[in-house]
Design an enzyme around this catalytic site. Structure first.
Site, PDB file in Angstrom:
ATOM      1  N   ILE A 154      -0.371 -12.614   4.595  1.00  0.00           N
ATOM      2  CA  ILE A 154       0.764 -11.687   4.586  1.00  0.00           C
ATOM      3  C   ILE A 154       0.867 -10.959   5.919  1.00  0.00           C
ATOM      4  CG2 ILE A 154       1.714  -9.610   3.502  1.00  0.00           C
ATOM      5  CD1 ILE A 154       0.376 -10.591   0.871  1.00  0.00           C
ATOM      6  N   ASP A 173      -8.765  -6.871  11.976  1.00  0.00           N
ATOM      7  CA  ASP A 173      -9.193  -7.750  10.891  1.00  0.00           C
ATOM      8  C   ASP A 173     -10.533  -8.345  11.300  1.00  0.00           C
ATOM      9  OD1 ASP A 173      -9.653 -10.013   9.183  1.00  0.00           O
ATOM     10  OD2 ASP A 173      -7.524 -10.010   8.659  1.00  0.00           O
ATOM     11  N   CYS A 232       1.974  -1.639   1.206  1.00  0.00           N
ATOM     12  CA  CYS A 232       2.486  -2.565   0.189  1.00  0.00           C
ATOM     13  C   CYS A 232       1.377  -3.515  -0.251  1.00  0.00           C
ATOM     14  CB  CYS A 232       3.670  -3.370   0.737  1.00  0.00           C
ATOM     15  SG  CYS A 232       5.100  -2.376   1.150  1.00  0.00           S
ATOM     16  N   ASP A 258       4.309   1.343  -1.904  1.00  0.00           N
ATOM     17  CA  ASP A 258       4.705   0.456  -3.004  1.00  0.00           C
ATOM     18  C   ASP A 258       3.625   0.369  -4.079  1.00  0.00           C
ATOM     19  OD1 ASP A 258       6.471  -1.510  -4.254  1.00  0.00           O
ATOM     20  OD2 ASP A 258       5.019  -3.031  -3.619  1.00  0.00           O
ATOM     21  N   GLU A 263      -1.555   2.935 -11.738  1.00  0.00           N
ATOM     22  CA  GLU A 263      -0.233   2.392 -12.055  1.00  0.00           C
ATOM     23  C   GLU A 263      -0.156   2.089 -13.548  1.00  0.00           C
ATOM     24  OE1 GLU A 263       0.563  -0.971  -9.548  1.00  0.00           O
ATOM     25  OE2 GLU A 263       0.457   0.206  -7.706  1.00  0.00           O
ATOM     26  N   HIS A 281       5.738  -0.969  -7.137  1.00  0.00           N
ATOM     27  CA  HIS A 281       4.990  -2.220  -6.945  1.00  0.00           C
ATOM     28  C   HIS A 281       5.942  -3.431  -6.944  1.00  0.00           C
ATOM     29  CE1 HIS A 281       0.651  -3.838  -7.344  1.00  0.00           C
ATOM     30  NE2 HIS A 281       1.385  -4.693  -6.663  1.00  0.00           N
TER      31      HIS A 281
END
Length: 531
Positions: A154, A173, A232, A258, A263, A281
């Site tokens: 992503i 990363d 997100c 998001d 949740e 989400h």
């Protein structure tokens, strides 16, 4: 008799047809997943269960699923599946890890524009007839620096889109190689450097013990005044209370969120903060993404039920039934070697080399290499599996090399795994003896023989008197029992290695005491699941 599949959530008609075309009987009952009692009543009839997020494949459901062989989740998250319970019952759990990537990346870009141009608030104001043009002064993204925390599947798509918007992209990363960064057009940086330089920061990393609250009050303090944050990825990556404080003070100019720690988020510390954009989400919520993952899960499940092929399984190696008995201990060894190296490596990985010597070189090396990569990557990417690990490694530009050769040394079968970082090479080797149990036989060129238990203390030290006594005293004071104790060295008085299996978890204070021993160079607690 054809395998029977239950689809208990809403999947597209095309997915239903794939099951039928590939020889499965299908019951499409999209509302039964919300009815626990009904699901428990009928699940015993089925060989396969295809779900989204509404169905909860709990331990109780799995217990009465007497014929179930596979659970397929159309999507990446499997929080609604009790994987240990499924594993214990021999049920394969599959997901579709790559079907939502473009949709999630696009949502992150959309959220970045929404927050920097204050689009949601401006829309509400305008529709109320206020025409507050001067109130909603935004910022351009052109020429700004976007910091990516995570540059996998992503994150790399976000990078590509951001470069198209003429942004400068920097990325943190641990698995991103310099070569892959160049290919993507991003600058690889350390996390601290990213926080200092980025105008926008977007998160694209899994939630692990290492990444939990990666954005906290301390991190925010090091960022630019007026930075924008976009999440997100996963709830829990951001300390929501710290972010709320920073939004209130203006340190963070805006945030687009998001995902939340809890949740569905009916109440949250962030709600009501200035210049906050929230969505429920929606990262994977496009018709294209939902269609893609539905088709993928149907293909994977039917291939497994009809042909025995395993794809994107979270709890099962990609090994055929014929070769499984002979190969299984070597797959376990390969994963242990990878896990050892992965947990001991603290810098970016450029390459992984796996050498197979003797009879093992003639076996299914692909499965063993995938197992080794799973071990290497799992400390930071907990959902990685034998199918996804090679792809995840390729995305990050990690060069994978496997070498096969005939027996040269004393061992009939021998696997050596070497992790190559920007600073060093680290090797660990092992074999499988007649009892079919994997053994570590060499670490950093130092010979020793050890089985790996669930909790292992790994220490590198100078080979000088007094070390073992001090180590034993610290473990004794911490009330930690020693199960096995293994030592190795190359030359008297030089570098030595100590590998200790312990009962229970060693406190951080004890680790600090061990590190403080004069002869110790490094002390690390390693965990090996399912030993």
């Amino acid at each position: 008799m054809a395998p029977k599949v239950l689809i208990s959530d809403k999947l597209s008609p095309a997915a239903v047809q794939i099951f039928k075309d590939r020889g499965c009987d299908v019951d499409f009952l999209p509302d039964v997943g919300k009815d626990k009692e009904k699901l428990a009543e009928i699940i015993g009839q089925y060989d396969g269960l295809a779900i989204r997020s509404a169905t909860k494949a709990t331990e109780k459901i799995i217990a009465v699923a007497s014929n179930l062989k596979v659970i397929g989740r159309a999507g990446i998250g499997v929080d609604n599946v009790d994987i240990p319970a499924a594993t214990a019952k021999g049920i394969v759990v599959m997901n579709t890890p790559f079907g939502n990537a473009i949709t999630t990346a696009e949502h992150a870009i959309a959220m970045m524009f929404a927050v920097t141009r204050q689009i949601p608030a401006a829309d509400v104001s305008t529709q109320a007839g206020k025409w507050e043009k001067s109130r909603f002064m935004g910022n351009e993204v052109t020429s700004k620096t976007l910091g990516l925390v995570g540059c996998g599947n992503i994150g790399s798509i976000v990078a590509d889109r951001a470069i198209g918007l003429k942004m400068k992209v920097i990325a943190f990363d641990p698995f991103l190689s310099q070569e892959r960064a160049i290919d993507l057009g991003v600058e690889k940086v350390e996390l601290e450097n990213l926080f200092k330089r980025a105008d926008f920061i977007t998160l694209h990393t899994p939630l692990t013990d290492r990444t939990r609250n990666i954005i906290d009050a301390e991190a925010i303090e090091t960022m630019k005044d007026g930075v924008y944050l976009i999440n997100c990825a996963r709830g829990g990556l951001v300390d929501e209370i710290a972010l709320r404080t920073a939004l209130d003070s203006g340190k963070v100019a805006g945030a687009a969120v998001d995902v939340f720690t809890e949740e569905p988020a009916k109440e949250n510390a962030l709600f009501g903060a200035p210049n906050l954009v929230c969505t429920p989400h929606l990262g994977a919520s496009t018709s294209e993404a939902q269609e893609n993952v539905a088709l993928q899960v149907a293909e994977q499940m039917s291939d497994y039920l009809v042909n025995g092929a395993v794809t994107n399984a979270l709890n099962m190696p990609s090994i055929s039934a014929e070769e499984a008995p002979r190969l299984a201990p070597f797959v376990k060894l390969a994963e242990q070697l990878g896990s050892f190296a992965g947990q001991a490596t603290e810098t970016g990985i450029k390459a992984v080399r796996i050498e197979y010597e003797g009879d093992v070189a003639e076996m299914n090396v692909k499965a063993m290499t995938a197992a080794a990569l799973t071990g290497v990557l799992r400390p930071l990417l907990q959902t990685v599996n034998m199918v996804s690990a090679p792809e995840v490694a390729r995305e990050r530009g990690i060069v994978i090399e496997d070498v096969r050769r005939e027996q040269h040394g004393a061992y009939e079968n021998y696997i050596r795994l070497t992790v190559i970082t920007e600073r060093q090479e680290r090797s660990v080797a092992g074999t499988v003896f007649g009892d079919q149990k994997p053994r570590i036989i060499q670490i950093k060129g130092i010979n020793m023989e050890a089985e790996l238990g669930e909790n292992m203390l790994y220490v590198t030290n100078e080979d000088k008197p007094g070390f073992i006594g001090q180590l034993g005293s610290i473990l004794g004071d911490a009330k930690i029992n020693i199960a096995t104790f293994n030592l190795g060295r190359k030359i008297e008085g030089e570098e030595a290695i100590c590998l200790v299996e312990i009962d229970g978890e060693l406190p951080e204070t004890a680790i600090s005491e061990i590190e403080a021993i004069k002869q110790v160079k490094q002390a690390k607690l390693l965990h090996f699941a399912g030993q």
